[in-house]
Design a protein around this motif. Structure first.
Motif, mmCIF file in Angstrom:
data_model
loop_
_atom_site.group_PDB
_atom_site.id
_atom_site.type_symbol
_atom_site.label_atom_id
_atom_site.label_comp_id
_atom_site.label_asym_id
_atom_site.label_seq_id
_atom_site.Cartn_x
_atom_site.Cartn_y
_atom_site.Cartn_z
ATOM 1 N N PHE A 90 -4.806 9.807 -0.122
ATOM 2 C CA PHE A 90 -4.614 9.212 -1.162
ATOM 3 C C PHE A 90 -4.632 7.300 -0.732
ATOM 4 O O PHE A 90 -3.578 7.520 0.123
ATOM 5 N N THR A 123 0.851 -0.884 -0.100
ATOM 6 C CA THR A 123 0.349 -0.225 -0.086
ATOM 7 C C THR A 123 0.835 1.223 0.243
ATOM 8 O O THR A 123 2.128 1.587 0.383
ATOM 9 N N GLY A 132 -3.773 3.585 -1.805
ATOM 10 C CA GLY A 132 -4.528 2.825 -3.003
ATOM 11 C C GLY A 132 -3.376 1.795 -2.587
ATOM 12 O O GLY A 132 -1.768 1.589 -1.955
ATOM 13 N N TYR A 162 -11.389 -2.325 -4.854
ATOM 14 C CA TYR A 162 -11.033 -3.239 -5.317
ATOM 15 C C TYR A 162 -11.045 -3.854 -6.658
ATOM 16 O O TYR A 162 -12.484 -4.372 -6.641
ATOM 17 N N ARG A 192 -13.470 3.652 -1.046
ATOM 18 C CA ARG A 192 -12.982 2.549 -1.764
ATOM 19 C C ARG A 192 -13.065 1.713 -2.249
ATOM 20 O O ARG A 192 -14.100 0.786 -2.843
ATOM 21 N N VAL A 239 -5.806 -4.192 -8.276
ATOM 22 C CA VAL A 239 -5.344 -2.434 -7.006
ATOM 23 C C VAL A 239 -6.349 -2.446 -6.537
ATOM 24 O O VAL A 239 -8.044 -2.415 -6.660
ATOM 25 N N SER A 240 -6.328 -1.741 -5.860
ATOM 26 C CA SER A 240 -6.773 -0.778 -4.637
ATOM 27 C C SER A 240 -7.068 0.535 -4.528
ATOM 28 O O SER A 240 -6.459 0.937 -3.432
ATOM 29 N N PRO A 241 -7.489 1.672 -5.090
ATOM 30 C CA PRO A 241 -7.004 2.992 -5.175
ATOM 31 C C PRO A 241 -8.300 3.543 -4.025
ATOM 32 O O PRO A 241 -9.599 2.684 -3.996
#
Length: 212
Positions: free
Chosen positions: A94, A75, A96, A135, A133, A113-115
């Protein structure tokens, strides 16, 4: 005198670390959040006052256990913007991650990916935040959104324990289309942060944060 009062107020706000997803420069932070449908463990290191890297393990499941999902990620956390006011502080973060996910409703391991983004506002007596968030993996998209608000029962010095009442509304798309509402008691002492409560269905929840 006013300058000193502003300085002391700002110092208490910064030291309280009430909901910040990272600590001060060169600090380590560990966090955990545990309930029936969501469990997350995080450790990160603050490279600068605005940047941290770490590892996170997030587990989600439906109430009837029909679907489960585990994400393990590296992360990155970034303080995008901070507003320091005489008696308050506001932040945009932010958060991510990149990693892998496994589950019982799909085969194999998938790259993930998980912004995400978090906005919060706090004084020594009031707190509010919003968090989102997502995923994303091949053929899978899940999101977690939440909003929190609360107040402290009284102001406290840095070396004293300060109790808060926090209410959170959270929706996890994999778990349910409904929002989960959870009242919690929050205790902050020095660099230790603990929350405990139960949602409106009686399911307990515990979370903690420690900066060192």
């Amino acid at each position: 005198m006013r300058v000193w009062l502003v300085f002391i107020g700002s110092l208490l706000l910064s030291l309280s670390a009430q909901a910040a997803p990272m600590g001060f420069k060169d600090s380590w932070m560990t966090m955990g959040d545990f309930s029936k449908t969501f469990r997350e463990q995080t450790a990160n290191y603050a490279l600068t006052p605005r940047d941290a890297i770490g590892v996170t393990s997030t587990y989600m499941q439906t109430n009837n256990y029909s679907q489960t999902q585990l994400n393990n990620e590296l992360t990155y956390t970034r303080l995008v913007k901070r507003w320091n006011m005489p008696e308050a502080q506001a932040n945009i973060w932010f958060i991510g991650g990149v990693g892998e996910t496994t589950g019982n409703y799909f085969s194999g391991t998938k790259a993930t990916v998980s912004p995400g983004i978090q906005a919060d506002y706090e004084t020594t007596r009031l707190y509010a935040s919003a968090n989102a968030r997502i995923y994303v993996a091949d053929g899978i998209t899940n999101n977690v959104v939440s909003a929190r608000a609360g107040f402290s029962f009284y102001e406290a010095n840095y070396d004293e324990t300060q109790p808060w009442l926090i209410v959170e509304a959270r929706r996890m798309s994999m778990v349910s289309t409904q929002y989960e509402v959870t009242p919690m008691l929050r205790l902050i002492h020095n660099r230790i942060f603990v929350e405990a409560g139960a949602n409106l269905h009686g399911q307990p929840r515990l979370s903690f944060m420690y900066v060192y």
